[in-house]
Design an enzyme around this catalytic site. Structure first.
Site, PDB file in Angstrom:
ATOM      1  N   CYS A 158       0.707  -1.131   0.004  1.00 36.65           N
ATOM      2  CA  CYS A 158      -0.263   0.015  -0.001  1.00 36.65           C
ATOM      3  C   CYS A 158       0.722   1.352  -0.021  1.00 36.65           C
ATOM      4  O   CYS A 158       1.501   1.619   0.817  1.00 36.65           O
ATOM      5  CB  CYS A 158      -0.868   0.041   1.158  1.00 36.65           C
ATOM      6  SG  CYS A 158      -2.151   1.572   1.144  1.00 36.65           S
ATOM      7  N   CYS A 161      -0.368   4.198   2.040  1.00 37.46           N
ATOM      8  CA  CYS A 161      -0.226   3.799   3.508  1.00 37.46           C
ATOM      9  C   CYS A 161       1.354   4.106   3.983  1.00 37.46           C
ATOM     10  O   CYS A 161       1.493   4.805   4.959  1.00 37.46           O
ATOM     11  CB  CYS A 161      -0.453   2.424   3.995  1.00 37.46           C
ATOM     12  SG  CYS A 161      -1.774   1.944   3.330  1.00 37.46           S
ATOM     13  N   ASP A 162       2.237   3.799   3.199  1.00 43.28           N
ATOM     14  CA  ASP A 162       3.517   3.625   3.569  1.00 43.28           C
ATOM     15  C   ASP A 162       4.575   4.366   2.928  1.00 43.28           C
ATOM     16  O   ASP A 162       5.667   4.380   3.201  1.00 43.28           O
ATOM     17  CB  ASP A 162       4.268   2.182   3.476  1.00 43.28           C
ATOM     18  CG  ASP A 162       3.376   1.045   4.462  1.00 43.28           C
ATOM     19  OD1 ASP A 162       2.895   1.751   5.758  1.00 43.28           O
ATOM     20  OD2 ASP A 162       3.122  -0.026   4.002  1.00 43.28           O
TER      21      ASP A 162
END
Ligand code: NDP
Length: 330
Positions: A158, A161-162
């Site tokens: 993701c 997200c990261d």
């Protein structure tokens, strides 16, 4: 509803005394299947609406977020939070209002008529007046041992997200679909360089996305390329690729896998409509499936956004829809 009301205590930590049990079959007003942000948000809303929801956590309690490290984009956590802590917070919030969150996997359902039937762990029977499906989707991985080793320390599924953790660094994205194209362009805005690794000689993504990738100067597209190994000591430091039979080494700090997701809809497919990829179809603007009284939310219905906050929002919708549905039955 003709159920026999009987107070029971369960083996779970949180014992809500309002749900109904008759004989060997437990009867509940609202059964929530899945324990990611969608399931827990549905549980918060359903419990506050006195539906005494029972939630089964499934194979991966807490859902996909428990496999990520820091979550910085969920509103309300100005300093970020780890995925597992956030899921514990959501669980505690749902339990505060009487939701029961239980270990267990719903292994089969019968949605042919209400009350709906569900079997947990192959043996326990539940009858539910309403059902909220929040089973999520599982990111596909390449299946390399090194990928497993670096999950959470350089390997991610993701970018939203990261990606932030790789600001100014070099990263690679694997996949040639819309997700990979979107993740690559998103990362290109943060990172020094993005390698986009595609196994075929073309991308599967939409024309607009391919053009966007091609217009982005710091994305290098590597066609006909496979990943042999991700390398590093404690964190990702590089990858060994094979491009048209030739080995190639790239130096990267992050390795993003974007080769698709598998929606966890298998046990529902006999009853609820799914699209060609298995995502559950809902009536536009609602969480309603084609089966009245069965609602779906979170990543099992969403192949585009796949964010904790969008899943939470759709979980809220599902609980409100379930509440309204039950109110209309009386
Ligand atoms: P897709 O299934 O569309 O694409 C997966 C990609 O990963 C393909 O290029 C595939 O290669 C590649 N791949 C699969 N397995 C491997 C492997 N083992 N090694 C290397 N590469 C592999 O998944 P997406 O997640 O991209 O998209 C899913 C759906 O969601 C699509 O319908 C897409 O259009 C949609 N979507 C829409 C968005 C939007 O509208 N904004 C955003 C994101 C997704 P190959 O082509 O060779 O099979």
């Amino acid at each position: 509803m003709g159920f026999q009301f009987q107070k029971v205590s369960t083996t779970e930590t949180n014992t809500d005394q309002n749900f109904v049990v008759g004989g060997e079959v437990e009867k509940v007003k609202c059964l929530i299947i899945g324990s990611g942000p969608a399931g827990y948000t549905a549980a918060i809303y359903a419990s506050r609406a006195n539906l005494s929801p029972v939630l089964y956590q499934g194979l991966e309690p807490g859902g996909q977020l428990t496999t990520t490290t820091e979550v910085e984009n969920f509103p309300g956590y100005p300093h970020g939070v780890t995925g597992p802590v956030m899921m514990e917070d959501l669980k505690a919030q749902a339990e505060r209002f009487g939701a029961q969150s239980r270990w267990g996997i719903v292994t089969s359902v019968d949605l042919s008529q209400r009350p709906f039937k569900a079997i947990v762990d192959g043996s326990k029977s539940i009858e539910a007046e309403t059902m909220i499906i929040a089973t999520g989707a599982t990111a596909k991985y390449l299946g390399l041992d090194s990928e497993e080793k670096f999950k959470g320390s350089g390997v991610s599924a993701c970018a939203t997200c990261d990606g932030f953790f790789y600001k100014g660094k070099n990263v690679a994205v694997v996949g040639g679909g819309d997700t990979a194209a979107e993740e690559a362009t998103y990362l290109a805005g943060l990172c020094k360089k993005v390698y986009l690794i595609i196994r075929k000689d073309r991308m599967r993504a939409s024309k607009a996305m391919i053009e966007r990738v091609e217009r982005t100067a710091n994305i290098e597209v590597l066609y006909e390329t496979m990943t042999k190994e991700i390398v590093g000591s404690n964190v990702v430091e590089g990858a060994i690729l094979v491009q048209k039979g030739q080995e190639k080494h790239i130096e990267i700090d992050g390795f993003f896998v974007a080769i698709g997701h598998t929606p966890q809809s298998e046990i529902f497919k006999a009853w609820v409509n799914v699209d060609e990829e298995g995502y559950i179809e809902t009536i536009a603007g609602t969480s309603k499936t084609n089966v009245p009284g069965v609602f779906a939310c979170g990543d099992v219905i969403d192949k585009i956004y796949k964010q904790a906050i969008t899943a939470a929002g759709s979980g809220c919708r599902a609980a409100l829809d379930a509440e309204k549905f039950l109110a209309e039955q009386h």
